[in-house]
Design an enzyme around this catalytic site. Structure first.
Site, PDB file in Angstrom:
ATOM      1  N   SER A 145     -22.763   2.253  15.240  1.00 12.08           N
ATOM      2  CA  SER A 145     -23.189   2.032  13.843  1.00 12.08           C
ATOM      3  C   SER A 145     -23.580   3.335  13.165  1.00 12.08           C
ATOM      4  O   SER A 145     -23.363   3.514  11.964  1.00 12.08           O
ATOM      5  CB  SER A 145     -24.376   1.056  13.800  1.00 12.08           C
ATOM      6  OG  SER A 145     -25.460   1.553  14.547  1.00 12.08           O
ATOM      7  N   GLY A 148     -24.902   7.824  13.967  1.00 17.78           N
ATOM      8  CA  GLY A 148     -25.037   8.950  14.896  1.00 17.78           C
ATOM      9  C   GLY A 148     -23.780   9.315  15.657  1.00 17.78           C
ATOM     10  O   GLY A 148     -22.668   9.272  15.130  1.00 17.78           O
ATOM     11  N   SER A 192     -25.432  10.917  28.289  1.00 17.82           N
ATOM     12  CA  SER A 192     -26.754  11.134  28.859  1.00 17.82           C
ATOM     13  C   SER A 192     -27.519  12.081  27.939  1.00 17.82           C
ATOM     14  O   SER A 192     -27.513  11.899  26.710  1.00 17.82           O
ATOM     15  CB  SER A 192     -26.596  11.688  30.281  1.00 17.82           C
ATOM     16  OG  SER A 192     -27.831  12.016  30.834  1.00 17.82           O
ATOM     17  N   ALA A 206     -36.572   8.922  32.345  1.00 18.59           N
ATOM     18  CA  ALA A 206     -36.302   8.047  33.497  1.00 18.59           C
ATOM     19  C   ALA A 206     -35.018   7.256  33.263  1.00 18.59           C
ATOM     20  O   ALA A 206     -34.191   7.100  34.174  1.00 18.59           O
ATOM     21  CB  ALA A 206     -37.477   7.107  33.727  1.00 18.59           C
ATOM     22  N   THR A 241     -29.126  13.383  14.364  1.00 15.27           N
ATOM     23  CA  THR A 241     -28.658  12.009  14.152  1.00 15.27           C
ATOM     24  C   THR A 241     -29.888  11.188  13.768  1.00 15.27           C
ATOM     25  O   THR A 241     -30.986  11.737  13.650  1.00 15.27           O
ATOM     26  CB  THR A 241     -28.058  11.418  15.441  1.00 15.27           C
ATOM     27  OG1 THR A 241     -29.125  11.296  16.391  1.00 15.27           O
ATOM     28  CG2 THR A 241     -26.942  12.261  16.019  1.00 15.27           C
ATOM     29  N   GLY A 266     -22.839   1.337  20.441  1.00 18.61           N
ATOM     30  CA  GLY A 266     -23.781   2.001  19.524  1.00 18.61           C
ATOM     31  C   GLY A 266     -23.073   2.845  18.486  1.00 18.61           C
ATOM     32  O   GLY A 266     -23.476   3.971  18.199  1.00 18.61           O
ATOM     33  N   TYR A 308     -37.878   7.749  28.529  1.00 18.85           N
ATOM     34  CA  TYR A 308     -36.526   8.111  28.072  1.00 18.85           C
ATOM     35  C   TYR A 308     -35.854   8.928  29.185  1.00 18.85           C
ATOM     36  O   TYR A 308     -34.716   8.651  29.559  1.00 18.85           O
ATOM     37  CB  TYR A 308     -36.610   8.917  26.772  1.00 18.85           C
ATOM     38  CG  TYR A 308     -35.270   9.380  26.255  1.00 18.85           C
ATOM     39  CD1 TYR A 308     -34.354   8.481  25.726  1.00 18.85           C
ATOM     40  CD2 TYR A 308     -34.908  10.724  26.294  1.00 18.85           C
ATOM     41  CE1 TYR A 308     -33.116   8.908  25.247  1.00 18.85           C
ATOM     42  CE2 TYR A 308     -33.685  11.165  25.819  1.00 18.85           C
ATOM     43  CZ  TYR A 308     -32.790  10.258  25.290  1.00 18.85           C
ATOM     44  OH  TYR A 308     -31.570  10.677  24.824  1.00 18.85           O
ATOM     45  N   LYS A 363     -32.462   8.105  31.439  1.00 14.09           N
ATOM     46  CA  LYS A 363     -31.280   8.985  31.493  1.00 14.09           C
ATOM     47  C   LYS A 363     -31.072   9.542  32.907  1.00 14.09           C
ATOM     48  O   LYS A 363     -29.932   9.735  33.332  1.00 14.09           O
ATOM     49  CB  LYS A 363     -31.406  10.114  30.459  1.00 14.09           C
ATOM     50  CG  LYS A 363     -31.373   9.637  28.999  1.00 14.09           C
ATOM     51  CD  LYS A 363     -30.024   9.022  28.601  1.00 14.09           C
ATOM     52  CE  LYS A 363     -29.954   8.737  27.098  1.00 14.09           C
ATOM     53  NZ  LYS A 363     -28.698   8.076  26.703  1.00 14.09           N
TER      54      LYS A 363
HETATM   55  N1  LIG Z   1     -29.164  13.038  18.936  1.00 14.83           N
HETATM   56  C1  LIG Z   1     -29.607  13.691  19.984  1.00 14.83           C
HETATM   57  O1  LIG Z   1     -30.241  14.734  19.872  1.00 14.83           O
HETATM   58  C2  LIG Z   1     -29.287  13.170  21.367  1.00 14.83           C
HETATM   59  C3  LIG Z   1     -29.381  14.072  22.439  1.00 14.83           C
HETATM   60  C4  LIG Z   1     -29.066  13.633  23.722  1.00 14.83           C
HETATM   61  C5  LIG Z   1     -28.635  12.341  23.920  1.00 14.83           C
HETATM   62  N2  LIG Z   1     -28.547  11.471  22.868  1.00 14.83           N
HETATM   63  C6  LIG Z   1     -28.060  10.115  23.144  1.00 14.83           C
HETATM   64  O2  LIG Z   1     -26.966   9.823  22.313  1.00 14.83           O
HETATM   65  C7  LIG Z   1     -26.836   8.410  22.163  1.00 14.83           C
HETATM   66  C8  LIG Z   1     -26.640   8.082  20.695  1.00 14.83           C
HETATM   67  O3  LIG Z   1     -27.799   8.456  19.984  1.00 14.83           O
HETATM   68  P1  LIG Z   1     -27.746   9.107  18.532  1.00 14.83           P
HETATM   69  O4  LIG Z   1     -28.346  10.444  18.628  1.00 14.83           O
HETATM   70  O5  LIG Z   1     -26.416   8.973  17.939  1.00 14.83           O
HETATM   71  O6  LIG Z   1     -28.851   8.201  17.770  1.00 14.83           O
HETATM   72  P2  LIG Z   1     -28.682   6.965  16.760  1.00 14.83           P
HETATM   73  O7  LIG Z   1     -28.007   7.425  15.520  1.00 14.83           O
HETATM   74  O8  LIG Z   1     -30.047   6.382  16.660  1.00 14.83           O
HETATM   75  O9  LIG Z   1     -27.689   5.989  17.514  1.00 14.83           O
HETATM   76  C9  LIG Z   1     -28.099   5.116  18.526  1.00 14.83           C
HETATM   77  C10 LIG Z   1     -27.146   3.962  18.532  1.00 14.83           C
HETATM   78  O10 LIG Z   1     -27.465   3.101  19.634  1.00 14.83           O
HETATM   79  C11 LIG Z   1     -27.429   1.790  19.130  1.00 14.83           C
HETATM   80  N3  LIG Z   1     -28.167   0.817  19.917  1.00 14.83           N
HETATM   81  C12 LIG Z   1     -29.480   0.765  20.215  1.00 14.83           C
HETATM   82  N4  LIG Z   1     -29.757  -0.337  20.935  1.00 14.83           N
HETATM   83  C13 LIG Z   1     -28.582  -1.001  21.079  1.00 14.83           C
HETATM   84  C14 LIG Z   1     -28.195  -2.210  21.708  1.00 14.83           C
HETATM   85  N5  LIG Z   1     -29.082  -2.999  22.341  1.00 14.83           N
HETATM   86  N6  LIG Z   1     -26.886  -2.579  21.682  1.00 14.83           N
HETATM   87  C15 LIG Z   1     -25.980  -1.824  21.045  1.00 14.83           C
HETATM   88  N7  LIG Z   1     -26.287  -0.681  20.400  1.00 14.83           N
HETATM   89  C16 LIG Z   1     -27.569  -0.278  20.429  1.00 14.83           C
HETATM   90  C17 LIG Z   1     -27.973   1.892  17.713  1.00 14.83           C
HETATM   91  O11 LIG Z   1     -27.619   0.712  17.009  1.00 14.83           O
HETATM   92  P3  LIG Z   1     -28.473  -0.001  15.856  1.00 14.83           P
HETATM   93  O12 LIG Z   1     -27.929   0.583  14.593  1.00 14.83           O
HETATM   94  O13 LIG Z   1     -28.143  -1.440  15.991  1.00 14.83           O
HETATM   95  O14 LIG Z   1     -29.908   0.317  16.113  1.00 14.83           O
HETATM   96  C18 LIG Z   1     -27.231   3.133  17.252  1.00 14.83           C
HETATM   97  O15 LIG Z   1     -25.916   2.827  16.860  1.00 14.83           O
HETATM   98  C19 LIG Z   1     -28.095   7.804  22.773  1.00 14.83           C
HETATM   99  O16 LIG Z   1     -27.793   7.315  24.071  1.00 14.83           O
HETATM  100  C20 LIG Z   1     -29.049   8.992  22.870  1.00 14.83           C
HETATM  101  O17 LIG Z   1     -29.979   8.841  23.918  1.00 14.83           O
HETATM  102  C21 LIG Z   1     -28.858  11.866  21.597  1.00 14.83           C
END
Ligand SMILES: NC(=O)c1ccc[n+]([C@@H]2O[C@H](COP(=O)([O-])OP(=O)(O)OC[C@H]3O[C@@H](n4cnc5c(N)ncnc54)[C@H](OP(=O)(O)O)[C@@H]3O)[C@@H](O)[C@H]2O)c1
Length: 297
Positions: A13, A15, A144, A160, A193, A11, A158, A162
Protein backbone atom coordinates in the site's frame (compact mmCIF):
# COMPACT_ATOMS: atom_id res chain seq x y z
CA UNK A 1 12.62 -19.22 -15.29
CA UNK A 2 11.18 -16.69 -17.72
CA UNK A 3 13.05 -13.34 -17.87
CA UNK A 4 9.78 -11.61 -16.92
CA UNK A 5 8.68 -12.77 -13.50
CA UNK A 6 5.38 -13.09 -11.70
CA UNK A 7 5.82 -11.36 -8.35
CA UNK A 8 3.63 -11.13 -5.25
CA UNK A 9 4.47 -8.36 -2.77
CA UNK A 10 3.05 -8.02 0.73
CA UNK A 11 2.48 -4.60 2.31
CA UNK A 12 2.35 -2.81 -1.06
CA UNK A 13 0.00 0.00 0.00
CA UNK A 14 2.84 2.40 0.84
CA UNK A 15 6.61 2.68 1.21
CA UNK A 16 9.00 0.06 -0.11
CA UNK A 17 6.25 -2.37 -1.11
CA UNK A 18 4.52 0.22 -3.27
CA UNK A 19 7.82 1.26 -4.88
CA UNK A 20 8.81 -2.37 -5.50
CA UNK A 21 5.44 -2.93 -7.19
CA UNK A 22 5.68 0.10 -9.45
CA UNK A 23 9.37 -0.40 -10.26
CA UNK A 24 9.01 -4.11 -11.11
CA UNK A 25 5.83 -3.57 -13.16
CA UNK A 26 7.52 -0.75 -15.11
CA UNK A 27 10.21 -3.29 -16.03
CA UNK A 28 7.63 -5.69 -17.44
CA UNK A 29 7.21 -8.03 -14.47
CA UNK A 30 3.67 -9.09 -13.57
CA UNK A 31 3.05 -7.77 -10.08
CA UNK A 32 0.40 -8.57 -7.49
CA UNK A 33 0.56 -5.60 -5.13
CA UNK A 34 -1.16 -6.96 -2.05
CA UNK A 35 -2.39 -4.98 0.94
CA UNK A 36 -4.84 -5.17 3.80
CA UNK A 37 -8.28 -3.76 3.31
CA UNK A 38 -8.01 -2.32 -0.24
CA UNK A 39 -11.68 -1.28 -0.13
CA UNK A 40 -11.43 0.39 3.29
CA UNK A 41 -8.38 1.91 4.96
CA UNK A 42 -6.26 1.44 1.82
CA UNK A 43 -8.90 2.39 -0.75
CA UNK A 44 -6.96 5.47 -1.92
CA UNK A 45 -3.68 3.56 -2.20
CA UNK A 46 -5.40 0.75 -4.12
CA UNK A 47 -7.09 3.18 -6.53
CA UNK A 48 -3.84 5.06 -7.15
CA UNK A 49 -2.04 1.81 -8.01
CA UNK A 50 -4.88 0.70 -10.32
CA UNK A 51 -4.94 4.13 -11.98
CA UNK A 52 -1.18 3.97 -12.58
CA UNK A 53 -1.51 0.47 -14.04
CA UNK A 54 -4.20 1.71 -16.43
CA UNK A 55 -2.40 4.92 -17.39
CA UNK A 56 0.91 3.20 -18.14
CA UNK A 57 -0.57 -0.16 -19.25
CA UNK A 58 1.37 -1.98 -16.54
CA UNK A 59 0.91 -5.65 -15.55
CA UNK A 60 0.13 -4.48 -12.01
CA UNK A 61 -2.79 -5.85 -9.98
CA UNK A 62 -4.10 -5.10 -6.50
CA UNK A 63 -5.20 -7.93 -4.20
CA UNK A 64 -6.28 -8.10 -0.57
CA UNK A 65 -3.76 -9.81 1.74
CA UNK A 66 -3.42 -9.44 5.49
CA UNK A 67 -0.32 -11.38 6.56
CA UNK A 68 -1.80 -12.07 10.00
CA UNK A 69 -4.73 -14.05 8.54
CA UNK A 70 -4.24 -17.54 7.10
CA UNK A 71 -7.34 -17.43 4.89
CA UNK A 72 -6.44 -14.01 3.45
CA UNK A 73 -2.90 -15.19 2.60
CA UNK A 74 -4.11 -18.44 1.00
CA UNK A 75 -6.79 -16.65 -1.01
CA UNK A 76 -4.37 -14.03 -2.39
CA UNK A 77 -1.79 -16.66 -3.35
CA UNK A 78 -4.47 -18.81 -5.02
CA UNK A 79 -6.01 -15.88 -6.93
CA UNK A 80 -2.69 -14.58 -8.20
CA UNK A 81 -1.60 -18.02 -9.41
CA UNK A 82 -4.99 -18.57 -11.10
CA UNK A 83 -4.59 -15.23 -12.88
CA UNK A 84 -0.91 -15.45 -13.83
CA UNK A 85 -0.51 -19.23 -14.15
CA UNK A 86 2.59 -19.29 -11.93
CA UNK A 87 4.43 -17.54 -9.10
CA UNK A 88 8.12 -16.79 -9.48
CA UNK A 89 8.91 -14.35 -6.69
CA UNK A 90 7.35 -13.53 -3.34
CA UNK A 91 8.55 -10.38 -1.59
CA UNK A 92 7.84 -10.59 2.14
CA UNK A 93 7.80 -6.88 2.85
CA UNK A 94 4.87 -6.18 5.21
CA UNK A 95 6.07 -5.03 8.61
CA UNK A 96 6.11 -2.30 11.18
CA UNK A 97 8.24 -0.90 14.00
CA UNK A 98 7.58 -0.85 17.73
CA UNK A 99 9.43 1.80 19.73
CA UNK A 100 9.99 1.87 23.46
CA UNK A 101 12.14 0.26 26.13
CA UNK A 102 11.59 -3.49 26.17
CA UNK A 103 9.94 -3.64 29.58
CA UNK A 104 7.31 -1.12 28.47
CA UNK A 105 6.16 -3.42 25.66
CA UNK A 106 3.15 -5.49 26.70
CA UNK A 107 2.96 -9.19 25.94
CA UNK A 108 0.10 -8.50 23.54
CA UNK A 109 2.18 -5.90 21.64
CA UNK A 110 5.08 -8.36 21.48
CA UNK A 111 2.79 -11.05 20.07
CA UNK A 112 1.32 -8.64 17.52
CA UNK A 113 4.65 -7.54 16.07
CA UNK A 114 5.82 -11.15 15.78
CA UNK A 115 2.51 -12.06 14.16
CA UNK A 116 3.10 -9.54 11.37
CA UNK A 117 6.88 -9.36 10.94
CA UNK A 118 7.65 -13.05 11.52
CA UNK A 119 4.57 -15.29 11.42
CA UNK A 120 3.28 -13.28 8.45
CA UNK A 121 6.29 -14.54 6.51
CA UNK A 122 5.73 -18.09 7.75
CA UNK A 123 2.13 -17.94 6.44
CA UNK A 124 3.05 -16.49 3.06
CA UNK A 125 5.95 -18.88 2.43
CA UNK A 126 3.90 -21.91 3.48
CA UNK A 127 1.14 -20.85 1.11
CA UNK A 128 3.38 -20.32 -1.88
CA UNK A 129 5.97 -23.10 -1.53
CA UNK A 130 3.81 -25.99 -2.79
CA UNK A 131 3.29 -24.03 -6.05
CA UNK A 132 6.97 -23.15 -6.37
CA UNK A 133 7.89 -26.78 -5.77
CA UNK A 134 5.56 -27.90 -8.55
CA UNK A 135 7.09 -25.42 -10.98
CA UNK A 136 10.57 -26.43 -9.70
CA UNK A 137 11.71 -22.90 -8.97
CA UNK A 138 11.04 -19.58 -7.33
CA UNK A 139 12.48 -16.90 -5.10
CA UNK A 140 11.45 -16.02 -1.55
CA UNK A 141 12.74 -12.52 -0.90
CA UNK A 142 12.66 -11.22 2.67
CA UNK A 143 12.79 -7.54 3.62
CA UNK A 144 14.72 -7.57 6.86
CA UNK A 145 16.72 -4.61 8.20
CA UNK A 146 20.10 -3.63 9.63
CA UNK A 147 18.11 -4.11 12.84
CA UNK A 148 17.97 -7.80 11.94
CA UNK A 149 21.72 -7.98 12.65
CA UNK A 150 22.53 -5.13 15.08
CA UNK A 151 20.54 -4.50 18.25
CA UNK A 152 18.99 -1.05 18.65
CA UNK A 153 17.97 -0.49 22.29
CA UNK A 154 14.35 0.75 22.37
CA UNK A 155 13.64 -1.32 19.26
CA UNK A 156 14.17 -4.65 21.00
CA UNK A 157 11.01 -6.31 19.76
CA UNK A 158 11.40 -4.97 16.21
CA UNK A 159 14.97 -6.32 16.26
CA UNK A 160 13.76 -9.64 17.67
CA UNK A 161 11.21 -9.95 14.86
CA UNK A 162 13.85 -9.21 12.20
CA UNK A 163 16.49 -11.46 13.83
CA UNK A 164 13.87 -14.23 13.76
CA UNK A 165 13.12 -13.46 10.12
CA UNK A 166 16.83 -13.61 9.26
CA UNK A 167 17.18 -17.06 10.84
CA UNK A 168 14.11 -18.42 9.10
CA UNK A 169 15.03 -17.01 5.69
CA UNK A 170 18.55 -18.46 6.03
CA UNK A 171 17.18 -21.89 6.98
CA UNK A 172 14.95 -21.78 3.88
CA UNK A 173 18.00 -20.79 1.83
CA UNK A 174 19.85 -23.99 2.72
CA UNK A 175 16.87 -26.31 2.80
CA UNK A 176 15.15 -25.30 -0.43
CA UNK A 177 18.16 -24.97 -2.73
CA UNK A 178 18.11 -28.61 -3.92
CA UNK A 179 14.57 -28.03 -5.20
CA UNK A 180 15.67 -24.98 -7.20
CA UNK A 181 13.93 -22.55 -4.85
CA UNK A 182 16.00 -19.63 -3.58
CA UNK A 183 15.64 -17.61 -0.39
CA UNK A 184 17.37 -14.23 -0.09
CA UNK A 185 17.38 -11.41 2.42
CA UNK A 186 17.47 -7.66 1.80
CA UNK A 187 18.74 -5.59 4.75
CA UNK A 188 17.87 -1.91 4.19
CA UNK A 189 19.27 0.87 6.34
CA UNK A 190 17.01 3.85 7.19
CA UNK A 191 14.90 5.09 4.26
CA UNK A 192 12.18 7.72 4.02
CA UNK A 193 8.92 5.81 4.03
CA UNK A 194 5.82 5.90 6.19
CA UNK A 195 7.57 3.47 8.58
CA UNK A 196 8.60 6.13 11.10
CA UNK A 197 5.12 7.67 11.28
CA UNK A 198 3.68 4.18 11.71
CA UNK A 199 5.83 3.20 14.70
CA UNK A 200 3.68 1.73 17.46
CA UNK A 201 4.63 3.05 20.93
CA UNK A 202 5.23 0.72 23.85
CA UNK A 203 2.02 0.86 25.89
CA UNK A 204 3.26 0.43 29.45
CA UNK A 205 5.49 3.48 29.82
CA UNK A 206 4.97 3.64 33.59
CA UNK A 207 7.36 0.68 33.76
CA UNK A 208 10.23 2.87 32.60
CA UNK A 209 10.03 5.52 35.36
CA UNK A 210 13.16 4.16 36.99
CA UNK A 211 15.18 3.78 33.81
CA UNK A 212 16.79 7.25 34.01
CA UNK A 213 19.22 7.83 31.17
CA UNK A 214 17.93 4.83 29.19
CA UNK A 215 14.73 6.79 28.64
CA UNK A 216 16.67 9.09 26.30
CA UNK A 217 17.57 6.22 23.97
CA UNK A 218 14.28 5.97 22.01
CA UNK A 219 14.38 9.69 21.11
CA UNK A 220 18.07 9.51 20.14
CA UNK A 221 17.65 6.47 17.90
CA UNK A 222 14.46 7.78 16.35
CA UNK A 223 16.21 11.09 15.67
CA UNK A 224 19.19 9.35 14.08
CA UNK A 225 16.98 7.17 11.86
CA UNK A 226 14.75 9.98 10.64
CA UNK A 227 17.56 12.44 9.95
CA UNK A 228 19.75 9.96 8.05
CA UNK A 229 16.99 8.24 6.05
CA UNK A 230 17.75 7.91 2.33
CA UNK A 231 15.66 7.74 -0.84
CA UNK A 232 13.70 4.45 -0.79
CA UNK A 233 13.95 4.14 -4.58
CA UNK A 234 17.54 2.91 -3.90
CA UNK A 235 16.06 -0.15 -2.22
CA UNK A 236 13.51 -0.66 -5.00
CA UNK A 237 16.30 -0.52 -7.60
CA UNK A 238 18.29 -3.07 -5.59
CA UNK A 239 15.28 -5.38 -5.33
CA UNK A 240 14.74 -5.09 -9.10
CA UNK A 241 18.36 -6.20 -9.58
CA UNK A 242 17.90 -9.19 -7.27
CA UNK A 243 14.71 -10.22 -9.07
CA UNK A 244 16.47 -9.94 -12.43
CA UNK A 245 19.60 -11.83 -11.28
CA UNK A 246 19.73 -15.24 -12.98
CA UNK A 247 18.74 -18.25 -10.91
CA UNK A 248 21.71 -19.71 -9.04
CA UNK A 249 23.58 -16.40 -8.90
CA UNK A 250 21.56 -14.72 -6.17
CA UNK A 251 23.26 -14.10 -2.82
CA UNK A 252 21.82 -15.00 0.56
CA UNK A 253 22.06 -11.43 1.87
CA UNK A 254 22.04 -7.94 0.36
CA UNK A 255 22.84 -5.00 2.63
CA UNK A 256 21.43 -1.79 1.10
CA UNK A 257 22.53 1.29 3.00
CA UNK A 258 24.97 4.15 2.89
CA UNK A 259 25.86 3.31 6.53
CA UNK A 260 27.28 -0.18 7.07
CA UNK A 261 26.86 -0.21 10.90
CA UNK A 262 29.01 -3.32 10.74
CA UNK A 263 26.22 -5.35 9.12
CA UNK A 264 28.48 -6.37 6.23
CA UNK A 265 31.07 -7.64 8.74
CA UNK A 266 28.47 -9.66 10.63
CA UNK A 267 27.19 -11.13 7.37
CA UNK A 268 30.70 -12.14 6.28
CA UNK A 269 31.55 -13.65 9.68
CA UNK A 270 28.27 -15.54 9.84
CA UNK A 271 28.84 -16.95 6.35
CA UNK A 272 32.22 -18.32 7.51
CA UNK A 273 30.78 -19.71 10.73
CA UNK A 274 27.96 -21.44 8.83
CA UNK A 275 30.44 -22.95 6.35
CA UNK A 276 32.55 -24.32 9.23
CA UNK A 277 29.43 -25.67 10.93
CA UNK A 278 28.49 -27.57 7.77
CA UNK A 279 32.03 -28.92 7.59
CA UNK A 280 31.77 -30.20 11.18
CA UNK A 281 28.44 -31.78 10.30
CA UNK A 282 30.18 -33.47 7.40
CA UNK A 283 27.78 -32.09 4.84
CA UNK A 284 30.08 -29.52 3.31
CA UNK A 285 30.93 -31.42 0.17
CA UNK A 286 28.43 -34.19 -0.22
CA UNK A 287 25.14 -32.38 0.25
CA UNK A 288 23.45 -30.59 -2.59
CA UNK A 289 22.11 -27.75 -0.50
CA UNK A 290 25.53 -26.68 0.75
CA UNK A 291 27.14 -27.02 -2.67
CA UNK A 292 24.42 -24.93 -4.15
CA UNK A 293 24.34 -22.37 -1.39
CA UNK A 294 28.14 -21.99 -1.49
CA UNK A 295 27.89 -21.36 -5.22
CA UNK A 296 25.37 -18.58 -4.71
CA UNK A 297 27.23 -16.68 -1.97
N1 LIG B 1 11.95 2.40 5.85
C1 LIG B 1 12.99 1.94 6.51
O1 LIG B 1 13.86 2.69 6.94
C2 LIG B 1 13.15 0.45 6.69
C3 LIG B 1 14.43 -0.04 7.00
C4 LIG B 1 14.61 -1.41 7.15
C5 LIG B 1 13.56 -2.27 6.96
N2 LIG B 1 12.31 -1.79 6.67
C6 LIG B 1 11.24 -2.76 6.46
O2 LIG B 1 10.64 -2.55 5.21
C7 LIG B 1 9.31 -3.07 5.21
C8 LIG B 1 8.37 -2.04 4.62
O3 LIG B 1 8.35 -0.90 5.45
P1 LIG B 1 8.29 0.59 4.87
O4 LIG B 1 9.52 1.27 5.30
O5 LIG B 1 7.95 0.59 3.45
O6 LIG B 1 7.11 1.20 5.79
P2 LIG B 1 5.56 1.47 5.47
O7 LIG B 1 5.44 2.49 4.40
O8 LIG B 1 4.96 1.75 6.80
O9 LIG B 1 5.05 0.09 4.89
C9 LIG B 1 4.71 -1.00 5.69
C10 LIG B 1 3.70 -1.81 4.94
O10 LIG B 1 3.41 -3.00 5.68
C11 LIG B 1 2.02 -3.15 5.66
N3 LIG B 1 1.47 -3.99 6.71
C12 LIG B 1 1.52 -3.83 8.05
N4 LIG B 1 0.85 -4.81 8.67
C13 LIG B 1 0.35 -5.61 7.69
C14 LIG B 1 -0.44 -6.78 7.66
N5 LIG B 1 -0.89 -7.36 8.79
N6 LIG B 1 -0.75 -7.35 6.47
C15 LIG B 1 -0.33 -6.79 5.32
N7 LIG B 1 0.40 -5.66 5.27
C16 LIG B 1 0.74 -5.09 6.44
C17 LIG B 1 1.46 -1.74 5.72
O11 LIG B 1 0.10 -1.77 5.32
P3 LIG B 1 -1.07 -0.82 5.86
O12 LIG B 1 -1.10 0.31 4.88
O13 LIG B 1 -2.29 -1.66 5.76
O14 LIG B 1 -0.71 -0.43 7.25
C18 LIG B 1 2.39 -1.06 4.73
O15 LIG B 1 1.98 -1.30 3.40
C19 LIG B 1 9.00 -3.43 6.66
O16 LIG B 1 9.15 -4.83 6.84
C20 LIG B 1 10.08 -2.68 7.45
O17 LIG B 1 10.39 -3.32 8.66
C21 LIG B 1 12.09 -0.45 6.52
Amino acid sequence: MDAKQVVLITGASTGFGRLFAETLARHGHTVFATMRDPTGRNVTNASEIRALAKKESLPLHVLELDVTKDASVEQAVRTSIEQAGRMDVVINNAGYGLIGLAEAVTTEQAQQIMDTNFFGVVRVNRAVLPYMRRQRGGLLLHISSGAGRVVFPSFGFYCASKFALEALAEAYHYELAPQGIESSIVQPGAYQTAVFGNFVKAADEARTNTYGVSNQIPGKINGLLTTTAGNPQEVADAVLQVVETPVGQRKLRYRISSASLGVDEINALSENVQARFFEVLGIATDTAFVQRSAATN
